[in-house]
Scaffold this active site. Structure first.
Site, PDB file in Angstrom:
ATOM      1  N   GLU A  47       0.857  -1.203   0.000  1.00 41.11           N
ATOM      2  CA  GLU A  47       0.000   0.000   0.000  1.00 41.11           C
ATOM      3  C   GLU A  47       0.885   1.243   0.000  1.00 41.11           C
ATOM      4  OE1 GLU A  47      -1.617   0.774   3.911  1.00 41.11           O
ATOM      5  OE2 GLU A  47      -3.422   1.721   3.095  1.00 41.11           O
ATOM      6  N   ASN A 107      -7.102   5.973  -1.810  1.00 43.99           N
ATOM      7  CA  ASN A 107      -5.988   5.075  -1.529  1.00 43.99           C
ATOM      8  C   ASN A 107      -6.158   3.910  -2.513  1.00 43.99           C
ATOM      9  OD1 ASN A 107      -4.141   3.280  -0.419  1.00 43.99           O
ATOM     10  ND2 ASN A 107      -4.632   3.850   1.694  1.00 43.99           N
ATOM     11  N   LYS A 124      -9.506   1.822  -2.032  1.00 45.96           N
ATOM     12  CA  LYS A 124      -9.760   1.271  -0.688  1.00 45.96           C
ATOM     13  C   LYS A 124     -11.173   1.606  -0.196  1.00 45.96           C
ATOM     14  CE  LYS A 124      -7.204   1.196   3.765  1.00 45.96           C
ATOM     15  NZ  LYS A 124      -5.975   1.719   4.399  1.00 45.96           N
ATOM     16  N   GLU A 143      -5.976   8.797   7.967  1.00 42.35           N
ATOM     17  CA  GLU A 143      -6.418   8.326   6.640  1.00 42.35           C
ATOM     18  C   GLU A 143      -7.794   8.854   6.292  1.00 42.35           C
ATOM     19  OE1 GLU A 143      -5.823   4.475   4.735  1.00 42.35           O
ATOM     20  OE2 GLU A 143      -4.930   3.837   6.614  1.00 42.35           O
ATOM     21  N   CYS A 169      -4.930  -3.018   2.922  1.00 41.91           N
ATOM     22  CA  CYS A 169      -4.654  -2.923   4.357  1.00 41.91           C
ATOM     23  C   CYS A 169      -5.854  -3.190   5.252  1.00 41.91           C
ATOM     24  CB  CYS A 169      -4.000  -1.586   4.690  1.00 41.91           C
ATOM     25  SG  CYS A 169      -3.232  -1.635   6.329  1.00 41.91           S
ATOM     26  N   ASN A 194       0.172  -1.041   5.409  1.00 37.96           N
ATOM     27  CA  ASN A 194       1.053  -0.299   6.320  1.00 37.96           C
ATOM     28  C   ASN A 194       0.383  -0.388   7.680  1.00 37.96           C
ATOM     29  OD1 ASN A 194       3.140   1.902   4.886  1.00 37.96           O
ATOM     30  ND2 ASN A 194       1.407   1.362   3.579  1.00 37.96           N
TER      31      ASN A 194
HETATM   32  N1  CDT Z   1      -3.109   1.416   6.450  1.00 37.46           N
HETATM   33  C1  CDT Z   1      -4.033   0.856   7.271  1.00 37.46           C
HETATM   34  O1  CDT Z   1      -5.176   0.657   6.889  1.00 37.46           O
HETATM   35  N2  CDT Z   1      -3.613   0.556   8.516  1.00 37.46           N
HETATM   36  C2  CDT Z   1      -4.475   0.067   9.550  1.00 37.46           C
HETATM   37  C3  CDT Z   1      -3.916   0.484  10.868  1.00 37.46           C
HETATM   38  C4  CDT Z   1      -4.878   0.311  11.944  1.00 37.46           C
HETATM   39  S1  CDT Z   1      -6.038   1.600  12.072  1.00 37.46           S
HETATM   40  C5  CDT Z   1      -5.159   2.892  12.770  1.00 37.46           C
HETATM   41  C6  CDT Z   1      -4.624  -1.453   9.537  1.00 37.46           C
HETATM   42  O2  CDT Z   1      -5.765  -1.924   9.609  1.00 37.46           O
HETATM   43  O3  CDT Z   1      -3.612  -2.164   9.519  1.00 37.46           O
END
Ligand code: CDT
Length: 307
Positions: A47, A107, A124, A143, A169, A194
């Site tokens: 991502e 995204n 996304k 985000e 993600c 990420n």
């Molecule tokens: N990039 C992304 O979606 N990361 C989220 C982090 C947790 S929510 C702050 C994930 O689900 O891995």
């Protein structure tokens, strides 16, 4: 006709704020070549693979963040990756921040075939984190400020001799994501991520990040009879430690390959797409066993309703 696809997960270590697109694209090309030398025909990148994970900083004027987004794909900076992939006959999946001509911010992940044609674009659906500046956090996860959730849903595309789906993600944590693709016969789901190791709203989850990552992707693979390729941008990026643990998962739910570092690293697996049918035609024969008539709440309500 062969139903074997040699797949690579091309994990990235950290990308720092000052790293130019040119430096990052060079790393992507190095990973692509490594994957090709190991017979991969589909290489999956993470991502937001062209920049640092910029939602960790808040800016009051969002146009000050425009430089993190791509307005064209391929762009001048990414064209060398497209050219090298086509020359090698390798397809790829790439995540990036997209700024559209009508100023929408998504995204996004694209899928490119071995002949260089863009097969599909996925935006996304599940956008995590927060909309506003939360100065008490050690770092932001804004985000929901930087990206609009896509209403286009989860497509499945015929490519690489099979049926390919994409998610990004946080999508991987939601069973609906896999099921909507499962109902379209998906055979490989490609997912970049990420994931900060520190989850600010509930730090008790911090030591479980790797477990939860494996849990959701292995369950989603098994319950839908599909391969899943999960690819991290991990390691210490601008002071925030990110989960690595990129993996390639079989329709049995078993791990076929997993990274051992949190840096740039390629893993590969030979995916026989007919393996999916062992699950799709037996325990998870949807047409025979599913009961959509009693699943109405899944699409009719969002939150829990407590009597
Ligand atoms: N990039 C992304 O979606 N990361 C989220 C982090 C947790 S929510 C702050 C994930 O689900 O891995």
């Amino acid at each position: 006709m062969s139903r074997i696809v040699n797949v690579a997960a091309a994990q990235l270590g950290p990308i720092q704020r000052e790293d130019s697109r040119a430096i990052v694209v060079k790393r992507l090309i190095d990973l692509l070549r490594q994957a090709h030398s190991r017979n991969a025909e589909l290489v999956v990148f993470p991502e937001l693979a062209l920049t640092t994970f910029f939602p960790r900083w808040f800016v009051d004027d969002i146009t000050q963040a425009d430089h993190w987004y791509e307005t064209n794909m391929p762009s001048v900076a990414t064209q060398p990756l497209f050219d090298e992939a086509k020359r090698l006959g390798v397809g790829f999946c790439l995540g990036y921040a997209e700024l559209t001509a009508d100023s929408q911010r998504f995204n996004t992940q694209i899928l490119v075939e071995r002949n260089g044609s863009v097969v599909a674009k996925y935006r996304k659906v599940h956008i995590p984190g927060h909309e506003h500046h939360e100065p008490d956090r050690p770092f932001q996860h804004a985000e929901r400020y930087y990206f609009t959730p896509s209403n286009e849903g989860f497509g499945v595309w015929k490519a690489f001799g099979g049926r390919i789906g994409m998610m990004i993600c946080n999508d991987r944590r939601w069973p609906e994501t896999y099921r909507v693709m499962g109902l379209q016969g998906v055979e490989i789901i490609l997912c970049g991520y990420n994931t900060p190791l520190h989850y600010v709203p509930d730090p008790s989850q911090d030591p479980l990040q790797g477990f939860h990552n494996a849990l959701v992707m292995q369950s989603g693979a098994y319950q839908n009879g599909t391969f899943v390729v999960g690819v991290a941008k991990g390691g210490l990026e601008e002071g925030v430690d990110g989960l690595a643990d990129s993996s390639i998962i079989a329709p049995s739910g078993e791990l076929l390959a997993k990274t051992t570092t949190s840096d740039d690293e390629v893993i590969t697996a030979t995916c026989d797409l007919d393996w999916c049918n062992n699950y799709k035609n037996t325990l998870f024969d949807f047409d025979r066993y599913r009961r959509p008539e009693v699943y109405g709440r899944i699409t009719q309500q969002r939150g829990s309703i407590l009597d």
